[in-house]
Design an enzyme around this catalytic site. Structure first.
Site, PDB file in Angstrom:
ATOM      1  N   CYS A 144      -0.258  -7.048  -0.425  1.00 50.62           N
ATOM      2  CA  CYS A 144      -0.310  -5.583  -0.518  1.00 50.62           C
ATOM      3  C   CYS A 144       1.061  -4.916  -0.544  1.00 50.62           C
ATOM      4  CB  CYS A 144      -1.114  -5.008   0.648  1.00 50.62           C
ATOM      5  SG  CYS A 144      -2.835  -5.539   0.660  1.00 50.62           S
ATOM      6  N   HIS A 172      -5.511   2.423  -3.097  1.00 50.86           N
ATOM      7  CA  HIS A 172      -4.536   1.367  -2.827  1.00 50.86           C
ATOM      8  C   HIS A 172      -4.570   0.337  -3.965  1.00 50.86           C
ATOM      9  CE1 HIS A 172      -2.353  -1.818  -0.964  1.00 50.86           C
ATOM     10  NE2 HIS A 172      -3.270  -2.282  -0.130  1.00 50.86           N
ATOM     11  N   CYS A 221       1.194  -3.053   5.951  1.00 47.83           N
ATOM     12  CA  CYS A 221       0.702  -4.313   6.479  1.00 47.83           C
ATOM     13  C   CYS A 221       0.446  -5.244   5.301  1.00 47.83           C
ATOM     14  CB  CYS A 221      -0.560  -4.113   7.309  1.00 47.83           C
ATOM     15  SG  CYS A 221      -1.930  -3.302   6.429  1.00 47.83           S
ATOM     16  N   GLY A 271      -1.397  -9.119   3.901  1.00 43.32           N
ATOM     17  CA  GLY A 271      -2.303 -10.226   4.123  1.00 43.32           C
ATOM     18  C   GLY A 271      -1.582 -11.457   4.655  1.00 43.32           C
TER      19      GLY A 271
END
Length: 401
Positions: free
Chosen positions: A91, A357, A387, A389
């Site tokens: 991300c 997103h 944040c 993964g």
């Protein structure tokens, strides 16, 4: 060491990541090509001066495979000498691209570079690239890897965020996004996407839902509860044995929306800007990336922010504005609580819950939004963080020029 400056920031609107979304018919290469063309035209840029194009893409297969960055360079009509590379740090890929570009410029090896990302989630579905981290049973069991939604619910359980808490945060994200659209706050970076006939397919982020309130969100069922009952809650609780259950509070209305979109920032040295007559908008002060505990997975923005502040010789109080990616509502709630940050400084124009997103592009999009807002509000220092993964976090500090 050279300083790295942001000279421009461009993004597409974010379209609903479904077959009825306004950008579904648009191939990801077209989204990314439109960004590169806009950067060239807005700056009357001789692209022969661009050394490289770095683009994040989280599912780099099918239409998004084969080094989509270099493909976009060719399609956008950039000089043949311009290279291109795609990268994947989940991300955070769009912000990772920016940080790598800044490092190239700071090292003196590169003068001018475009960095950002792309993701067409309606055309290339999230997770279709597989991977041992999520698909290998031994690795999943050994490291207690669970879906991110369960990780978000685990954060809520551990730190006491109720369903009302996460829904209330989500409602504010929608309210702020709606207000920002009404006041045209995204206009500086957002370039409407037009088809080959010049017809605008989308000129604003498509996910904003006016009138969203806690009552309407309360009717949505937890999205990850059933998944948890299939053994995944038990897997997570093997590591978090202090709890006898996970309180499932996240759902489609308080989690980030699946969308299509692309973004790019033009980053370069001071000398190349002077040579080409470019006006710097921001300076990249510092950046950092960390690993974090992979089961709860989404707590990385806190240690990443602490690390980047130390690198910059700053404190949390020196930051005027924050962009904390709203992967799930518990993530910014945890960030604000742990670092003592006022919500009035965080995601002031809404976040991914309301706006979406597009995985590979989000880090670049929120950074563009941050720079725009620093200019609009007259504030000086901003921080973008996401944040990631697998249990990681990333953070970058921008200073308005």
């Amino acid at each position: 060491m050279n300083e790295a400056y942001v000279y421009d920031a461009v993004r597409t609107p974010r379209g609903r990541g479904k077959s009825d979304g306004s950008l579904h018919e648009v191939q990801p290469i077209q989204l990314l090509t439109s960004v590169l063309k806009s950067i060239q035209s807005r700056n009357q840029l001789d692209t022969a001066y661009v050394d490289d194009v770095i683009m994040g893409c989280v599912t780099p297969i099918g239409e998004q495979g084969a080094d989509i960055a270099r493909t976009a360079v060719l399609e956008a009509g950039y000089a043949e000498s311009v290279a291109g590379v795609q990268l994947n740090r989940f991300c955070s890929s769009g912000l990772e691209a920016i940080n790598q570009a800044a490092a190239y410029v700071m090292s003196g090896q590169v003068d001018l570079i475009v960095a950002g990302g792309v993701e067409s989630m309606s055309r290339v579905a999230m997770g279709t690239d597989g991977g041992a981290l999520f698909m290998n049973p031994q690795i999943v069991a050994r490291h207690r890897i669970v879906p991110q939604g369960i990780s978000a619910d685990l954060i809520a359980t551990k730190y006491g965020y109720s369903r009302t808490d996460v829904d209330t945060f989500a409602v504010e994200s929608y309210r702020r996004a709606e207000k920002s659209q009404q006041e045209n706050r995204f206009a500086k970076s957002l370039v409407p996407y037009k088809d080959e006939l010049g017809i605008s397919l989308l000129d604003r982020d498509e996910g904003v839902r006016p009138g969203t309130n806690v009552e309407s969100l309360s009717k949505l069922k937890p999205a990850f509860k059933m998944m948890g009952t299939m053994g995944l809650d038990a897997l997570a609780l093997m590591k978090y044995a202090d709890f006898d259950h996970i309180n499932h509070v996240h759902h489609a209305g308080n989690s980030s929306q699946i969308v299509d979109g692309a973004a790019g920032l033009l980053i370069g040295s001071k000398s190349i800007g002077q040579q080409l007559g470019l006006q710097p908008r921001a300076r990249i002060r510092a950046f950092a990336v960390v690993g974090s505990e992979p089961t709860i997975m989404l707590t990385g923005p806190v240690p990443a922010t602490q690390k980047v502040l130390k690198k910059a010789g700053m404190t949390i109080g020196d930051i005027d504005l924050f962009e904390v990616n709203e992967a799930f509502a518990a993530v910014p709630l945890y960030f604000m609580e742990q670092l003592g940050v006022d919500h009035a400084k965080v995601n002031v124009n809404g976040g991914a819950i309301a706006l979406g997103h597009p995985l590979g592009a989000t880090g670049a999009i929120i950074s563009a939004t941050l720079i725009d807002e620093l200019e609009r509000s007259g504030k000086q220092i901003g921080l973008s963080t996401l944040c990631i993964g697998g249990g990681m976090g990333i953070a970058t500090i921008f200073e308005r020029i």
